[in-house]
Every structure is written in structure tokens, then in C-alpha cells.
Write a protein that holds these residues in place. Structure first.
Motif, mmCIF file in Angstrom:
data_model
loop_
_atom_site.group_PDB
_atom_site.id
_atom_site.type_symbol
_atom_site.label_atom_id
_atom_site.label_comp_id
_atom_site.label_asym_id
_atom_site.label_seq_id
_atom_site.Cartn_x
_atom_site.Cartn_y
_atom_site.Cartn_z
ATOM 1 N N CYS A 1 73.069 -69.177 148.650
ATOM 2 C CA CYS A 1 71.903 -69.939 148.176
ATOM 3 C C CYS A 1 70.728 -69.810 149.131
ATOM 4 N N ASN B 1 80.466 -63.868 143.043
ATOM 5 C CA ASN B 1 80.225 -64.955 142.087
ATOM 6 C C ASN B 1 78.759 -65.290 141.911
ATOM 7 N N GLY B 2 77.875 -64.451 142.404
ATOM 8 C CA GLY B 2 76.453 -64.667 142.196
ATOM 9 C C GLY B 2 75.767 -65.394 143.338
ATOM 10 N N THR B 3 74.448 -65.515 143.197
ATOM 11 C CA THR B 3 73.636 -66.286 144.133
ATOM 12 C C THR B 3 72.826 -67.319 143.353
ATOM 13 N N GLY C 1 76.056 -61.751 145.254
ATOM 14 C CA GLY C 1 77.198 -62.393 145.892
ATOM 15 C C GLY C 1 76.995 -62.467 147.392
ATOM 16 N N ARG D 1 75.510 -71.073 152.608
ATOM 17 C CA ARG D 1 76.674 -70.480 151.960
ATOM 18 C C ARG D 1 77.912 -70.915 152.729
ATOM 19 N N LEU E 1 70.589 -68.613 138.665
ATOM 20 C CA LEU E 1 71.876 -67.989 138.944
ATOM 21 C C LEU E 1 71.792 -66.506 138.596
ATOM 22 N N GLU F 1 78.896 -69.360 145.879
ATOM 23 C CA GLU F 1 77.639 -68.634 145.736
ATOM 24 C C GLU F 1 76.850 -68.687 147.049
#
Length: 427
Positions: A280, A125-127, A181, A291, A176, A278
Motif C-alpha cells: 500500500c 495479491n495486488g497493491t 504485488g 505492507r 486495487l 497487499e
């Protein structure tokens, strides 16, 4: 590992079991010997074995013992440096090749996870790179410009959007990156080992290489229990290098990094703190990362070693920081803590070395180990297979050089982190 709860912490407790390996005994003849059982070495071994090459991995301790089993588990694209800085520092054609390879790095990680059914809690889902103040926001605006110019799926979120995604109002915005992930890093490296073994690779634990010699065009690597004779040697020990190629250790400055993990948060808090899971980190010089894992533990990290006076200082600071960022967590109770070393190079770029005929290494990931190590392991395999000629390698050939005042700088990072965490009034 080694009965030390601070070496791998939560990851050792929550990772699937490592595949069965043995200690090297006697003498074995292989095509390639890989030194080091982390991401680089196991990616190399996996791709070689899939091509029918006879390959052995010699790991000094256990699979994932070094940074591969200790990191925060953020699968990021690119390097710490901005894209344009990478291009200007590496020059043509290397800069563009590295940016293309590592920009697509997370996709290569996800592909291996899917292909080999690796159980590593992968979340795609990304960082979020979180901005601290106006200076941090300005930095992220420039990163957004440079990555979007290359067509990357990155977007700058404002303070409100960032607060909704993170559960804290501490940040002025965030970048973002949907390529990225999180994973359970020790689970991933053990999964790579399992896949390599299934493809035909031999992996040996507790088999530190203590000597190497070349005769009649062959290399012989010696351990306390046996030896491996091979045509090629891949040195994949990076920041945790010892003999017989200590140059890798000497060219890197070690920055200590620790993580702590809370007990699983209540369901209500998990819906407000990182509801999309995510990974971070922030823009501060002494950065913090955070996270959630699969069970909802908040994993929080920063620069520092959990040893000596640092253990108390960093642990206390981490609890204050968590309370400040997430006051909705009424009782911050830490369940795990662990730490390791990040290997950094003088220009923050990875290195390609050839120590002798058919002895090669790519190292120096500067805190971006998961994607680059996976990708460069495949590149090394392709080089050995003859698919990538010297002229087509993505990094220039360099000779290891020891940075000036290396030991002093390493002490500075730890002592500086202790001082900053001790006096940080905000936390």
C-alpha cells in the motif's frame, strides 16, 4: 552491508545469501560489460547470458547495494504518472510502447521468479493505492478510468472495502491493482544474480569502474584491480552513479526515502491488518507506504533520510503514524530501520541514453524500480542482440541535462519532510 544497519535493514537480515562472487583481477575479454549490480544490470546480464553472450557485471560495492536492495518491495505496474500523461509526454510511438511494456511489467517479474525459483517472498495479491480525503479519491477515480480504458484489472474500492483490506479506517477509498504485488527486494536482486551466474555471466563485487577508454572498436573498463575489454557497455548505476558517467547522477534529483519495520505482529492482528498481504501507499504529497513481510512485520515508510536530525524526527513520526493508522497495535516497537535515495527526473519519465558508440543506459525510474528495471534490462539485452533496432526502442534517445537548482531541491525534500513529520498533528 558495510556494517551499516541503516543501509538495508530488514532486507539484509531476511534475504537469502548472495551468490558467491569475486573482486575483478587482471584483464578479461567479454562481449558486454555491465556496470551496476542492481535490477537493470542483472536483468540485462541474465538475458544476454541466456543468449550465449559473454557478459561481466562490475558492481562497485555488493549486489543490490543501491535502490534495488533498499526499496519497499512493491511490484507495481506502469509509472507514477497516469497513462494518458505518459502518452502525451512521450508521444507516439513511445508512450504506447512504454505503457504496454510496464503495464505487463509485474507479469515479467513473476515469470522470472518462477522460472529461476527465486526465493524473495513473492506475494501476488495486488497493491492498494489509498485515497486521503476527497481529493485523493478523485485522483484514484481518474486513474481507474484511464487504466480500465486500457483493459487493466484495476478497481476502485470504497472506504469500507478499503478498511477491510487494510485494517485502518483512515482512507476514503483505494485503487486495487491485481497485476501487482510485493517481494523481498534484496532477495529478488540476489536471485537475479544467481540466475545470471548459472547462465554463464561473470559478476564482480567491490569492483567500481574508475575509467573507460575506447580503442580499435573495443571498450576497456578499468577498476582498481583489473579491467574488462568489451564490445558493448551497459551503464546500469542509475541513482547511485559515480564515475565515469556522472551525467546520470547529475540529471536526477534524489529524494530520500526510509522504511521502518515492527516486530512480527501477533497472529490475531495479522488477520485484520492487510490479511491479503497487499502492498500500500497513499495519495499524500509526502506519501507513506506500508505492507507486511512473510513473518508479519509491518513495514512502514515515507520520504526522509535516517541521518542527522532526520533520524529522530522520522522515527518518532513513523511510530505516531502507525499508532494512528492501526490503534489495534498497542505497542509499536521498531525492530529495523533503513533508508536510501529515489532518483527522479524532471518530467518523472525514464531515460534512454547513448553516451558513446555502444555505450547505452536506461535509468530514472522515479520510485518504480522493480518492474521497469527488470523490463528495461531485457530491452537493453535485446537491443544489443540486434532484436530491437534503434527505431523500435520504447524510449526516445536523450542527452542528460542537469535540472535547475538540483542541490537546492534535494535539500528541500529532506528538510521539508523533516518539517512535515515534526509538525504533523494527525500523527
Amino acid at each position: 552491508m558495510l556494517n551499516n544497519n541503516r543501509s538495508h535493514g530488514l532486507w539484509e537480515r531476511s534475504a537469502p545469501d548472495a551468490p558467491q562472487t569475486s573482486i575483478l583481477r587482471y584483464t578479461h575479454k567479454q562481449d558486454v560489460a555491465v556496470v551496476g549490480g542492481g535490477y537493470t544490470g542483472l536483468s540485462t546480464a541474465l538475458h544476454l547470458a541466456q543468449a550465449g553472450v559473454k557478459v561481466s557485471v562490475l558492481e562497485a560495492v555488493e549486489i543490490g547495494f543501491g535502490a534495488s536492495g533498499r526499496n519497499a518491495g512493491l511490484v507495481n505496474a506502469g509509472l507514477w504518472m497516469k497513462p494518458e500523461d505518459v502518452k502525451s509526454s512521450l508521444g507516439a510511438p513511445f508512450g504506447e510502447q512504454v505503457l504496454q511494456l510496464l503495464g505487463d511489467g509485474p507479469a515479467e517479474v513473476w515469470s522470472l521468479i518462477d522460472k529461476h525459483v527465486i526465493d524473495c517472498q513473492a506475494v501476488r495479491n495486488g497493491t492498494l493505492h489509498c485515497a486521503v480525503g476527497d481529493a485523493g479519491l478523485n485522483e484514484l477515480q481518474e486513474r481507474q478510468r484511464q487504466w480500465q480504458k486500457r483493459g487493466a484489472p484495476v478497481s476502485l474500492l470504497n472506504a469500507e472495502e478499503t478498511a477491510a483490506r487494510t485494517g485502518t479506517s483512515a482512507y476514503s477509498g483505494s485503487l486495487l491493482d491485481l497485476r501487482a504485488g510485493t517481494i523481498q527486494p534484496l532477495g529478488y536482486v540476489r536471485g537475479l544474480a544467481r540466475a545470471a551466474i548459472s547462465a554463464g555471466a561473470k559478476i564482480y563485487h567491490s569492483s567500481q569502474v574508475i575509467g573507460a577508454e575506447r580503442s580499435n572498436g573495443k571498450w576497456t573498463l578499468h577498476t582498481a584491480g583489473g579491467s574488462v575489454e568489451a564490445d558493448w557497455v551497459v551503464v546500469a548505476t542509475d541513482a547511485y552513479t559515480k564515475a565515469p558517467w556522472p551525467e546520470l547522477r547529475h540529471e536526477q534529483i534524489h529524494i530520500p526515502y526510509f522504511n521502518v519495520a515492527t516486530r512480527p505482529l501477533p497472529d490475531k492482528l495479522q488477520k485484520s491488518i492487510l490479511p491479503n498481504r497487499e502492498g500500500c501507499w497513499d495519495t499524500k504529497k509526502i506519501l507513506s507506504s506500508f505492507r507486511l513481510d512473510r513473518e508479519g512485520r509491518l513495514i512502514f515508510g515515507s520520504i526522509g533520510a535516517l541521518g542527522g536530525t532526520g533520524a529522530r524526527i522520522h522515527r518518532s513520526w513513523a511510530k505516531r503514524a502507525i499508532r494512528k493508522l492501526f490503534p489495534q497495535i498497542l505497542d509499536v516497537e521498531l525492530e529495523f530501520e533503513w533508508y536510501g535515495a529515489i532518483g527522479t527526473t524532471s518530467d518523472h519519465l525514464p531515460r534512454f541514453h547513448r553516451f558513446a558508440p555502444n555505450v547505452v543506459s536506461i535509468c530514472g525510474y522515479n520510485g518504480r524500480g522493480i518492474s521497469p528495471a527488470t523490463v528495461f534490462g531485457r530491452v537493453l539485452a535485446d537491443h544489443i542482440l540486434g532484436k530491437v533496432a534503434d527505431a523500435d526502442l520504447p524510449l526516445p534517445l536523450t542527452t542528460p541535462e542537469t535540472p535547475a537548482f538540483r542541490a537546492l531541491k534535494e535539500n528541500y525534500y529532506e528538510l521539508g519532510a523533516q518539517l512535515a513529520h515534526f509538525v504533523d498533528a494527525r500523527f
